[in-house]
Design an enzyme around this catalytic site. Sequence first.
Site, mmCIF file in Angstrom:
data_model
loop_
_atom_site.group_PDB
_atom_site.id
_atom_site.type_symbol
_atom_site.label_atom_id
_atom_site.label_comp_id
_atom_site.label_asym_id
_atom_site.label_seq_id
_atom_site.Cartn_x
_atom_site.Cartn_y
_atom_site.Cartn_z
ATOM 1 N N ARG A 59 12.032 -6.942 4.403
ATOM 2 C CA ARG A 59 11.926 -5.512 4.096
ATOM 3 C C ARG A 59 12.931 -4.682 4.909
ATOM 4 O O ARG A 59 13.097 -4.900 6.102
ATOM 5 C CB ARG A 59 10.497 -5.087 4.446
ATOM 6 C CG ARG A 59 10.154 -3.714 3.993
ATOM 7 C CD ARG A 59 8.674 -3.561 3.913
ATOM 8 N NE ARG A 59 8.087 -3.185 5.197
ATOM 9 C CZ ARG A 59 6.863 -2.683 5.305
ATOM 10 N NH1 ARG A 59 6.090 -2.551 4.242
ATOM 11 N NH2 ARG A 59 6.386 -2.362 6.483
ATOM 12 N N ARG A 101 0.677 -8.274 13.770
ATOM 13 C CA ARG A 101 0.022 -7.324 12.861
ATOM 14 C C ARG A 101 -1.018 -8.029 12.001
ATOM 15 O O ARG A 101 -2.060 -7.461 11.679
ATOM 16 C CB ARG A 101 1.068 -6.642 11.977
ATOM 17 C CG ARG A 101 1.862 -5.601 12.734
ATOM 18 C CD ARG A 101 3.136 -5.246 12.018
ATOM 19 N NE ARG A 101 2.927 -4.364 10.905
ATOM 20 C CZ ARG A 101 3.827 -4.170 9.940
ATOM 21 N NH1 ARG A 101 4.981 -4.812 9.963
ATOM 22 N NH2 ARG A 101 3.587 -3.326 8.974
ATOM 23 N N LYS A 128 0.820 -1.227 0.000
ATOM 24 C CA LYS A 128 0.000 0.000 0.000
ATOM 25 C C LYS A 128 0.845 1.265 0.000
ATOM 26 O O LYS A 128 0.559 2.192 -0.727
ATOM 27 C CB LYS A 128 -0.879 0.074 1.259
ATOM 28 C CG LYS A 128 -1.934 -0.949 1.398
ATOM 29 C CD LYS A 128 -2.848 -0.619 2.564
ATOM 30 C CE LYS A 128 -2.161 -0.505 3.917
ATOM 31 N NZ LYS A 128 -1.536 -1.726 4.415
ATOM 32 N N ARG A 175 12.502 -2.304 10.372
ATOM 33 C CA ARG A 175 11.588 -1.715 11.355
ATOM 34 C C ARG A 175 11.310 -2.737 12.466
ATOM 35 O O ARG A 175 11.180 -3.931 12.187
ATOM 36 C CB ARG A 175 10.261 -1.358 10.660
ATOM 37 C CG ARG A 175 10.331 -0.034 9.958
ATOM 38 C CD ARG A 175 9.184 0.232 9.018
ATOM 39 N NE ARG A 175 7.865 -0.196 9.456
ATOM 40 C CZ ARG A 175 6.751 0.024 8.764
ATOM 41 N NH1 ARG A 175 6.801 0.673 7.604
ATOM 42 N NH2 ARG A 175 5.589 -0.384 9.190
ATOM 43 N N ARG A 205 -8.347 2.013 10.243
ATOM 44 C CA ARG A 205 -7.921 0.649 10.511
ATOM 45 C C ARG A 205 -8.908 -0.069 11.425
ATOM 46 O O ARG A 205 -8.691 -1.246 11.753
ATOM 47 C CB ARG A 205 -6.556 0.667 11.185
ATOM 48 C CG ARG A 205 -5.394 0.242 10.280
ATOM 49 C CD ARG A 205 -4.148 0.319 11.133
ATOM 50 N NE ARG A 205 -3.016 -0.391 10.617
ATOM 51 C CZ ARG A 205 -2.055 0.161 9.884
ATOM 52 N NH1 ARG A 205 -2.136 1.390 9.485
ATOM 53 N NH2 ARG A 205 -1.010 -0.559 9.542
HETATM 54 P P1 AMP Z 1 1.896 1.254 8.781
HETATM 55 O O1 AMP Z 1 3.117 1.985 8.357
HETATM 56 O O2 AMP Z 1 0.639 1.727 8.096
HETATM 57 O O3 AMP Z 1 2.058 -0.248 8.706
HETATM 58 O O4 AMP Z 1 1.670 1.609 10.322
HETATM 59 C C1 AMP Z 1 2.636 1.260 11.299
HETATM 60 C C2 AMP Z 1 1.987 1.176 12.659
HETATM 61 O O5 AMP Z 1 1.431 2.448 13.024
HETATM 62 C C3 AMP Z 1 0.819 0.217 12.764
HETATM 63 O O6 AMP Z 1 1.226 -1.126 12.939
HETATM 64 C C4 AMP Z 1 0.099 0.776 13.993
HETATM 65 O O7 AMP Z 1 0.780 0.435 15.181
HETATM 66 C C5 AMP Z 1 0.243 2.277 13.801
HETATM 67 N N1 AMP Z 1 -0.890 2.794 13.015
HETATM 68 C C6 AMP Z 1 -0.855 3.282 11.737
HETATM 69 N N2 AMP Z 1 -2.085 3.653 11.334
HETATM 70 C C7 AMP Z 1 -2.926 3.401 12.377
HETATM 71 C C8 AMP Z 1 -4.316 3.550 12.574
HETATM 72 N N3 AMP Z 1 -5.118 3.999 11.607
HETATM 73 N N4 AMP Z 1 -4.836 3.181 13.795
HETATM 74 C C9 AMP Z 1 -4.051 2.720 14.776
HETATM 75 N N5 AMP Z 1 -2.725 2.535 14.646
HETATM 76 C C10 AMP Z 1 -2.155 2.865 13.458
#
Ligand code: AMP
Length: 209
Positions: free
Chosen positions: A122, A166, A13, A155, A88
């Site tokens: 990654r 996740r 994404k 990460r 989310r």
């Molecule tokens: P991402 O880069 O989108 O995978 O986001 C990394 C982390 O940020 C996620 O695993 C969550 O811990 C937190 N996070 C990102 N977006 C949200 C959201 N909409 N609601 C809650 N936590 C979020």
Amino acid sequence: MNFIFLGPPGAGKGTLAKEAAKFYNIPHISTGDIFRENIKNQTELGKKAKAIIDAGGLVSDEITIDLVKDRLSKDDTKNGYILDGFPRTIPQAEALEKFAKIDAAVNFDIEDEAVVDRLGGRVCCKDCGQMFHVKTMPPKVAGKCDKCGGELYTRDDDKPESIQNRLVVYRNSTAPLIDFYRNKNLLVDIDAKPAPEKVLEIFKQKFAK
Ligand code: AMP
């Protein structure tokens, strides 16, 4: 167009959202990037979110909704935007309806095995955030970013136990959004298994300018 990009972690994404945002000349709004920036700068928000994010959990709806509401009030969103990683949860999606009008929720679909392969290898640039994959998209020089020369790292949430967490969180909290947007006739499914360039092509065909 106001887009939501949905899909499990590792569906690509973020990469697709960056490219699609360039194509449409609209901002790419990634809640994950905003949280990581806050962690890097050791802000109050960053301090609150760090442990949750490292473990692969979700930051509270309240904090995340406020953050997105504030971001969408900025002028650069007037001609459209891509929301990557938000909403989310169902409460986030319900809150979003009160302050935004979404045109399409694009669901990047991919099975768990492919997710584990993708996230497992990654690496990410500390300085510019560019992603690489040790097997499928390695940097020209190991450990260094092709774009800016920054240091590459894994990460914390791409470590094996966090990846599994996740996926569980995705299935329990985020996957229900697929039906939420399908019922509103806003869902567009795209197979995220092919290479990112191909997936981007399919996306552009579906949403010709
Ligand atoms: P991402 O880069 O989108 O995978 O986001 C990394 C982390 O940020 C996620 O695993 C969550 O811990 C937190 N996070 C990102 N977006 C949200 C959201 N909409 N609601 C809650 N936590 C979020």
